[in-house]
Design an enzyme around this catalytic site. Structure first.
Site, PDB file in Angstrom:
ATOM      1  N   PRO A   2      -4.923 -84.605  20.598  1.00  0.00           N
ATOM      2  CA  PRO A   2      -4.316 -85.987  20.470  1.00  0.00           C
ATOM      3  C   PRO A   2      -5.007 -86.976  21.438  1.00  0.00           C
ATOM      4  O   PRO A   2      -5.172 -86.668  22.612  1.00  0.00           O
ATOM      5  CB  PRO A   2      -2.800 -85.588  21.191  1.00  0.00           C
ATOM      6  CG  PRO A   2      -3.203 -84.168  21.316  1.00  0.00           C
ATOM      7  CD  PRO A   2      -4.414 -83.630  21.332  1.00  0.00           C
ATOM      8  N   GLU A   3      -5.096 -88.236  21.048  1.00  0.00           N
ATOM      9  CA  GLU A   3      -5.196 -89.415  21.771  1.00  0.00           C
ATOM     10  C   GLU A   3      -3.981 -90.245  21.855  1.00  0.00           C
ATOM     11  O   GLU A   3      -2.885 -89.787  21.354  1.00  0.00           O
ATOM     12  CB  GLU A   3      -6.438 -89.884  21.459  1.00  0.00           C
ATOM     13  CG  GLU A   3      -7.689 -89.252  21.660  1.00  0.00           C
ATOM     14  CD  GLU A   3      -9.045 -90.210  21.318  1.00  0.00           C
ATOM     15  OE1 GLU A   3      -8.908 -91.305  21.894  1.00  0.00           O
ATOM     16  OE2 GLU A   3      -9.961 -89.545  20.781  1.00  0.00           O
ATOM     17  N   HIS A  91       0.288 -69.199  18.323  1.00  0.00           N
ATOM     18  CA  HIS A  91      -0.152 -69.874  19.429  1.00  0.00           C
ATOM     19  C   HIS A  91       1.359 -71.085  19.500  1.00  0.00           C
ATOM     20  O   HIS A  91       1.122 -72.152  20.078  1.00  0.00           O
ATOM     21  CB  HIS A  91      -1.126 -70.790  18.936  1.00  0.00           C
ATOM     22  CG  HIS A  91      -2.505 -69.956  19.014  1.00  0.00           C
ATOM     23  ND1 HIS A  91      -2.918 -69.146  19.791  1.00  0.00           N
ATOM     24  CD2 HIS A  91      -3.305 -70.068  17.795  1.00  0.00           C
ATOM     25  CE1 HIS A  91      -3.949 -68.624  19.574  1.00  0.00           C
ATOM     26  NE2 HIS A  91      -4.295 -69.083  18.192  1.00  0.00           N
ATOM     27  N   ARG A 152     -20.381 -99.976  38.958  1.00  0.00           N
ATOM     28  CA  ARG A 152     -20.030 -98.720  38.657  1.00  0.00           C
ATOM     29  C   ARG A 152     -21.354 -98.370  37.744  1.00  0.00           C
ATOM     30  O   ARG A 152     -21.810 -98.764  36.631  1.00  0.00           O
ATOM     31  CB  ARG A 152     -18.667 -98.588  37.412  1.00  0.00           C
ATOM     32  CG  ARG A 152     -17.461 -99.080  38.366  1.00  0.00           C
ATOM     33  CD  ARG A 152     -17.408 -98.408  39.659  1.00  0.00           C
ATOM     34  NE  ARG A 152     -17.064 -96.711  39.478  1.00  0.00           N
ATOM     35  CZ  ARG A 152     -15.978 -96.242  39.349  1.00  0.00           C
ATOM     36  NH1 ARG A 152     -14.569 -97.086  39.262  1.00  0.00           N
ATOM     37  NH2 ARG A 152     -15.660 -94.797  39.150  1.00  0.00           N
TER      38      ARG A 152
END
Length: 271
Positions: A2-3, A91, A152
């Site tokens: 998921p994003e 799971h 940056r």
DNA sequence: ATCGCCTCCTGCGCGC
DNA sequence: TGCGCGCAGGAGGCGA
């Protein structure tokens, strides 16, 4: 995996089954996720009514009168609402029993997700405190993003994927928005221009909004709360398309590792 | 403060 | 078919 659009899709999908509903039963099969599911989860939640459900970044927040459940799907987590008769899949690690013999089940093969309890205001929690702005909100602006890139040295894509800069932009949507903005993922963040930031921020917003509208991206196993897949994958321009022709100009898409993550771009469309 | 690498874990697809 | 390898949608933590 998921994003933001997948988490948002999940949030919207499960909300009708969860919000305003009383937790009838809590079943935990495995506690050992990225952070352990608290041992007292059942005592904390059983008989309590969920008062609200919201998404912050890729976290889900279930509000109760006495605190919040804070959840994250990690790389491989998903939630679905099923009948309590439904056999447990491999799971599936916990379930919240809800009204009408339904259950909210959490499935997470890699167990990078987390489900914890907090009594602080969730925005003060360590995991949420230092998060950047929501990309779809107005205070995520081109000017603020531009300022953040000054000095940056890391790549533009790594910068864009840093949740302290802006939340919710994962590997797929970073690749897609950089393509649509015509910017190479590997450029230094500090090389971004004001105009570049304008275009990129706009594309991030558009890509995420479109993906949410399509119900997220299903690459392998993502599915909404009812198990239906997202449809965004068919719109991907570059993600996972190494060597294939660019959908805009035909040039072969390139793959390059940045910050341990695969990055995809068109060497002709992106400068 | 920032960077770049490592880590958690399981499953899958690939090449041999 | 079976094995070993690399890779996967996240992100905190570490030492430099």
């Amino acid at each position: 995996m998921p994003e933001l659009p997948e988490v948002e899709t999940t949030c919207r999908g499960i909300a009708p089954f969860v919000v305003g509903k009383t937790v009838r039963k809590v079943t935990v099969r495995r506690h050992d996720l990225r952070l352990p599911i608290p041992r007292n989860f059942p005592q904390l939640l059983t008989g309590k009514r969920c008062l609200g459900l919201e998404r912050r970044a890729k976290y889900l927040l279930l509000r109760f009168a006495h605190g919040h459940v804070l959840g994250h799907l990690g790389m491989s987590g998903s939630l679905r609402v099923v009948s309590e008769q439904e056999p447990w899949r491999k799971h599936e690690h916990f379930a919240l029993g809800l009204a009408h013999k339904r259950e909210l089940r959490y499935h997470d093969p890699r167990r990078f997700g987390l489900w914890i309890w907090t009594t602080e205001p969730p925005e003060h929690h360590t995991l949420l405190r230092k998060l950047g702005p929501e990309p779809l909100q107005d205070h995520f602006t081109a000017e603020a993003f531009y300022q953040g890139t000054r000095k940056r040295t890391r790549s533009l894509k790594e910068h864009l994927m840093d949740p302290h800069v802006v939340v919710g932009v994962g590997n797929i949507y970073a690749a897609e928005s950089l393509f649509l903005a015509g910017l190479r993922p590997g450029r230094r963040a500090s090389a971004l221009t004001r105009h570049g930031s304008q275009v990129l921020v706009q594309q991030v917003k558009e890509v995420l909004a479109a993906a949410i509208q399509q119900g997220g991206t299903t690459l392998r196993d993502f599915a909404g709360a009812d198990g239906t897949p997202g449809y965004f994958a068919q719109h991907l321009w570059v993600y996972d398309r190494a060597g294939k022709p660019c959908r805009r100009c035909g040039t072969a898409i390139r793959q390059k590792v940045l910050g341990q993550r695969s990055s995809y771009y068109c060497p002709s469309c992106q400068k």
